[in-house]
Structures are given as C-alpha cells and as structure tokens.
Scaffold this active site. Structure first.
Site, PDB file in Angstrom:
ATOM      1  N   PRO A 154      37.091  52.705  28.223  1.00  0.00           N
ATOM      2  CG  PRO A 154      37.848  53.892  26.572  1.00  0.00           C
ATOM      3  CD  PRO A 154      36.575  54.719  27.279  1.00  0.00           C
ATOM      4  CB  CYS A 204      44.989  50.633  30.741  1.00  0.00           C
ATOM      5  SG  CYS A 204      44.664  52.767  29.906  1.00  0.00           S
ATOM      6  CB  ALA A 219      45.041  53.925  26.744  1.00  0.00           C
ATOM      7  CD  GLN A 250      41.043  56.336  25.635  1.00  0.00           C
ATOM      8  OE1 GLN A 250      41.599  55.939  26.174  1.00  0.00           O
ATOM      9  NE2 GLN A 250      39.823  56.978  26.428  1.00  0.00           N
ATOM     10  CE1 TYR A 263      48.053  58.351  31.108  1.00  0.00           C
ATOM     11  CE2 TYR A 263      45.855  58.790  31.086  1.00  0.00           C
ATOM     12  CZ  TYR A 263      47.295  57.952  31.430  1.00  0.00           C
ATOM     13  OH  TYR A 263      47.338  57.039  32.254  1.00  0.00           O
ATOM     14  NE  ARG A 298      37.484  58.591  29.688  1.00  0.00           N
ATOM     15  CZ  ARG A 298      37.190  57.861  30.270  1.00  0.00           C
ATOM     16  NH1 ARG A 298      38.349  56.652  30.061  1.00  0.00           N
ATOM     17  NH2 ARG A 298      36.306  57.813  31.919  1.00  0.00           N
ATOM     18  CG  LEU A 353      32.511  56.075  42.070  1.00  0.00           C
ATOM     19  CD1 LEU A 353      32.753  57.352  43.389  1.00  0.00           C
ATOM     20  CD2 LEU A 353      32.597  54.453  42.668  1.00  0.00           C
ATOM     21  NE  ARG A 361      38.419  52.174  39.097  1.00  0.00           N
ATOM     22  CZ  ARG A 361      39.600  52.913  39.555  1.00  0.00           C
ATOM     23  NH1 ARG A 361      39.561  52.557  41.147  1.00  0.00           N
ATOM     24  NH2 ARG A 361      40.587  53.728  39.074  1.00  0.00           N
TER      25      ARG A 361
END
Length: 379
Positions: A31, A33, A65, A108, A191, A239, A310, A333
């Site tokens: 996920p 944002c 999210a 999610q 969160y 998660r 990563l 990413r």
C-alpha cells in the site's frame, strides 16, 4: 543420468495461498498513499496509478491506506471508505481494473489517530492545527502528540473506541461489497492501532494500557470485528511495525506475541514492517533491513509473513523466499520506480509472468516465453 526436464520455477514465481486466496506468485504491491483523493473519494489519478500497477504481473495489489472515517485520514487528501461517494468512486476504479487484469486486489483500512490532519509529504507533511482551514482535532489512546509542538490529540474514551471499531466494520462491509479479494488491517507506521500497541503513545491506565496484554486489546478487538464482517472465504491479515526503533517502545517480542494471538483469530498473514510511531526513531537502513523481523515472526509465531523494506533486486527477493525468510515480498517505492518490476524479475530469474496481450509484442527477442497470458480470466 541427468534429467532433461525443465528447470524448477524460481520460488518467487511459485503460487502462494494467502489463506484461501491463491496467488500466481509471491510478489505483492505494498500500500502506498497517493494523497490525491477528493473528500475521501478516488480520483482520475487512482485510475491511472492503480491501472498501470495492475498490469505489472504482481500476484497481489494492496490499495493504499484507506481511512475508515474522515477524522481517521492522515491528510485531507487521503483515500477513504466511509461514504457512499467513496464506495462509488472505488467501484469505478476496480471495475476498470477487473476488465483488463487478473491481479488479486486487496485494500488496507486504517485510522491515522494522532498522525492525522497533516499536509501531504510534498507540502511538508506538517500537522494542520484544528483551528486552521482543512484541519481537525485528532484522536489517540492518550493525549500525547506525535511530535513536540503539535496539537495534542483527544484521548479516546470507551465510547470513542466503540465508534472507531464500528467505523472499521462499516468500511469492511463496503470493501466486501466492492468485491475485494482480501483485506489488510493497518496496525503499523504509527497510526491508531500501532499507537495502542506502543508504550510511547499509549499512557492509559485502564484495560487498554500498561501491560502487553492490555495494549494489544483494542487492536485485537478491531481485528476480530473486521474478520467477522468480511466474507469467511476471503483472507484478512494485519500489517504490524515489528519495532519502533526507540528504546522502551514496541518491539519484536511484542510483535511475535501479537502474531501468535492473531493466528488463533484467523489472521491469514502478518505484513511485517517497522517504525512510524516516533520522530525519535533511529532506523538502521540497508537492503532488506526489515526482513529479519519477518523471519522471526514466521518462525516463532508459525504464521505466514510478507516481508517489505528495500527489497529492490530480483535475486534478493528470490533468496528471501528460497531461504524461507518470508512467504512473500512486497515492494513499494521499487514498484513506483519500475512498475514492470515483476516482468524484469521473471526475465532475470527465468520465469513466466502475466502481461496483457496488447503488450506481448514488447517481449525481448531473447525471452521466448516470458509473458504468460493464459491465466487471464481464470482466477
């Protein structure tokens, strides 16, 4: 005698059962944002963004999210699933994806807690104060701000917690109506549910604070409510940030204990990440830096895990699966940078991967059978 049969498929491209959901490979799009919604509703950006990720060949795409209430958003431009308009907008996006890709879709669901009412990252990410335009009063386990100088959140009472639990259930029911193949409960990255878990954010003295059992109580109640509201034949998982990277914060021992309880509650997997609850975190970055946490949860809690962080190279991802450090890898990413990462991984490792027929002619000449269109429509 030497066998002349075909070489075994790379482990990264072997099927995986996420609970009852069969996936063609072990590549998950994490996920991410987008901060591009309008009053919680998906926009044209989501058609473009999710549409091209859906053509990637990954086994599973998890939507960003998605807030269970307007107050639970990270920013005013967060995606939400708390209104009929939100649901209708996502129905449009999902309908388009389903026509053109066999990828499994999950969502999610989240509540930002004290990290809500913030600007988008490219606008600085600072908190928007409640008395400022577009801002609101955040809510959290305790009246402790995320960062020094921020407006402190409102400490939730039992009625507030029941309201939030009901919001999670309503969002889950909307997700079920939309036909999502799976659902992830966001208990990470600082969160709300993570805030209950971490002693850094949770200073409560009632049944929801103090001991590990008490701090786990509300996130587990939310998971139970969500699991009960989502179709029994579809997976629900969570998660979790395995460590806060702050002394005295949430840690891997707590994560393993939580995972053991979640397993007994029908949790299909643990998506293992880290950090997010404190600006004081000291993260030790490096390739696959979070994978050892996924491995510990997998081995000690005996629950399937999804590793993230990563993971950028096909050989690296293959080794994680082959060495049984995790059951699947998720990329965020790296997938934004290369939305065809699974194609390139399949080419490098000698596997097949889904590609839409409109793109088959781009297959490099040296790869005779890279693209596999046969699975399309057979989910």
């Amino acid at each position: 005698m030497h066998s002349n049969g075909p070489a075994p498929a790379p482990r990264l491209f072997t099927p995986w059962h996420l609970g009852p959901l069969e996936l063609p490979n072990r590549i998950v799009i994490a996920p991410m944002c987008q901060y591009s919604a309008q009053d919680g509703s998906a926009t044209d950006w989501h058609d473009v963004h999710l549409g091209h990720l859906a053509l990637s060949g990954a086994g599973l795409l998890i939507l960003e999210a998605t807030a269970v209430s307007a107050r639970g958003r990270i920013s005013p431009t967060d995606l939400g699933l708390y209104s009929d308009d939100n649901e209708a907008a996502l129905q449009r996006v999902i309908g388009t994806i389903r026509k053109h890709s066999p990828i499994a879709l999950a969502i999610q669901i989240s509540h930002a807690g004290r990290k809500g009412s913030s600007e988008a990252p490219w606008d600085g990410g600072a908190q928007i104060k409640p008395d400022e335009p577009r801002g609101w009063k955040t809510e959290a386990p305790s009246a402790v701000p995320h960062a020094q100088g921020e407006d402190p959140p409102e400490a939730l009472d039992r009625a507030g917690m029941e309201r939030i639990k009901a919001d999670f259930v309503q969002a889950t029911k909307r997700a079920a109506r939309l036909g999502f193949d799976g659902l992830e409960v966001h208990g990470a990255h600082g969160y709300l549910l993570h805030q209950f878990l971490s002693p850094i954010a949770n200073k409560r003295t009632d049944d929801y604070g103090g001991t590990l059992e008490n701090r786990m109580r509300f996130p587990l109640e939310v998971f139970d409510a969500v699991r009960a509201a989502f179709p029994a034949g579809k997976p629900v998982w969570m998660r979790i940030s395995a460590t806060d990277w702050v002394p005295g914060g949430w840690d891997i021992e707590g994560t393993v204990a939580m995972a053991k309880v979640l397993k007994g509650k029908g949790c299909a997997a643990i998506h293992v990440t880290t950090g997010g609850v404190s600006p004081q975190q000291a993260i030790k970055l490096g390739p696959g830096y979070q994978v050892p946490y996924a491995q510990r949860v997998k081995s000690e809690a005996q629950v399937p895990t999804i590793a993230v962080g990563l993971i950028t190279e096909p050989e690296q991802a293959e080794a994680i699966i082959a060495n049984e450090e995790a059951d699947a890898v998720s990329l965020a990413r790296a997938m934004l940078y290369d939305p065809r990462w699974p194609w390139h991984a399949a080419a490098k490792l000698g596997a097949k991967v889904f590609a839409p027929k409109q793109y088959w002619r781009c297959q490099p000449r040296e790869y005779k059978d890279l693209f596999d269109g046969m699975r399309f429509g057979q989910r």
